[in-house]
Design an enzyme around this catalytic site. Sequence first.
Site, PDB file in Angstrom:
ATOM      1  N   THR A  98       0.036   0.138   6.567  1.00 51.00           N
ATOM      2  CA  THR A  98       0.217  -0.748   5.413  1.00 51.00           C
ATOM      3  C   THR A  98       0.308  -2.176   5.942  1.00 51.00           C
ATOM      4  OG1 THR A  98       1.835  -1.529   3.791  1.00 51.00           O
ATOM      5  CG2 THR A  98       2.686  -0.108   5.511  1.00 51.00           C
ATOM      6  N   THR A 148       0.887  -1.164   0.000  1.00 51.50           N
ATOM      7  CA  THR A 148       0.000   0.000   0.000  1.00 51.50           C
ATOM      8  C   THR A 148       0.915   1.201   0.000  1.00 51.50           C
ATOM      9  OG1 THR A 148      -1.641  -1.159   1.335  1.00 51.50           O
ATOM     10  CG2 THR A 148      -1.660   1.216   1.514  1.00 51.50           C
TER      11      THR A 148
HETATM   12  N1  GLY Z   1      -3.436  -2.777   3.752  1.00 51.66           N
HETATM   13  C1  GLY Z   1      -3.983  -2.909   2.475  1.00 51.66           C
HETATM   14  C2  GLY Z   1      -5.006  -3.940   2.365  1.00 51.66           C
HETATM   15  O1  GLY Z   1      -5.076  -4.871   3.162  1.00 51.66           O
HETATM   16  O2  GLY Z   1      -5.777  -3.874   1.457  1.00 51.66           O
END
Ligand code: GLY
Length: 292
Positions: free
Chosen positions: A208, A157
Site C-alpha cells: 500500500t 489501498t
Molecule cells: N498503492 C496504490 C496506488 O498507488 O494506486
Amino acid sequence: MAWAIIVHGGAHPVADDKIDASDRACGAAADAGAAILEKGGSALDAVEAAIRVLEDDPVFNAGYGSALNADGEVENDAAIMEGEKLAAGAVASIRGVRHPISAARKVMETEHVLLSGEGARRFAEQSGVELCDPTELIDEEQRREWEASKKTRGSDTVGAVAMDSRGVFAAGTSTGGLMHKRPGRIGDSPLVGLGLYADNSAGAVSMTGDGEMIMRMALAHRITNSMCNGIDADRASEEAIAAMERRVGGEAGCIAIDRHGQLGQAHNTSHMPTGWRTSEMASAAASVKKEH
Ligand code: GLY
C-alpha cells in the site's frame, strides 16, 4: 496444520474519530478470511472474502468509497495471486464493478493476467461479477474531500495475505488509487511483483502507499525474495520500506507472511490499519499502527 491471515486498510494517517471504524473493519475482514481458513478452505478464497469486506467499507479507498480521479470518477485497480501455481489475475482502471477483487479472481481463471478499462468491465459482466452504476461507488465524504483540494495525493489501498492449512499462500490488493489522478493512471496494486506477490517457497505480500515509488522499487518481489532467502516477514518488510525511502522517497506500507507462518508488516506513515488472526487465536486482533 496452522493457518494465518493479515489484512491492511492502507498506509495513511488515521484521524482519531476513524480509529474505531478502521479497527472494526480490519477485524471483520480478518475474521471473514479466518472463517474460511478454519474450515480447511483455501488462502485464495480467504483473501478474496477479506478484501470484499474492506471494499464494502467506505472508511477505506477501495470499492465503495474509492478516491475520485481528476474527472471526479472512480477507477479501480485490483489483483489476486496464489503461491502454488503462481497464478494471478488483475484488473486496472475498471469502472462500475462492486467488487474489483472478484473481477481479478475471474481474470485469474483465464489465459490472461491483467485486463484494463472497458474490456475489463465487459469481461466482468460476462463472468457474472456484480456490476453497478459507477456513481454508486462514490461516497459523500470522498466527494467532499475531492472538492476541497484539487491536488493529486496519495490515498490508501486495501490488501490481504493468507496461508492456508495446506501451506498454500495467497495475496490480494484493491484500490481506488490516488485522489485526482489522471484518468487511466494505474498504480502498483494490480501489478504482480510490485503491489503483491505470493510464492509458496517464500510466502506472500501485499503493498500500500505511493504506487509510483513502489513500482520503481518492485517492492513486493523484493520482499518475497528476502523471505525466500530466509529473512523473516517482519524484517523483510522493514528493510524494503527503508530501502524505498533511501532510494526514491515516498510513503508506503506492507503486510507479509513468510513460509514459516510468521506475520510481518512495516509502514513509514503515521498509521496503517491492520487486522490479523492465526489458527492459535479465537478472534481477530486489529491496530491502526505497528506496535514495535
Ligand atoms: N498503492 C496504490 C496506488 O498507488 O494506486
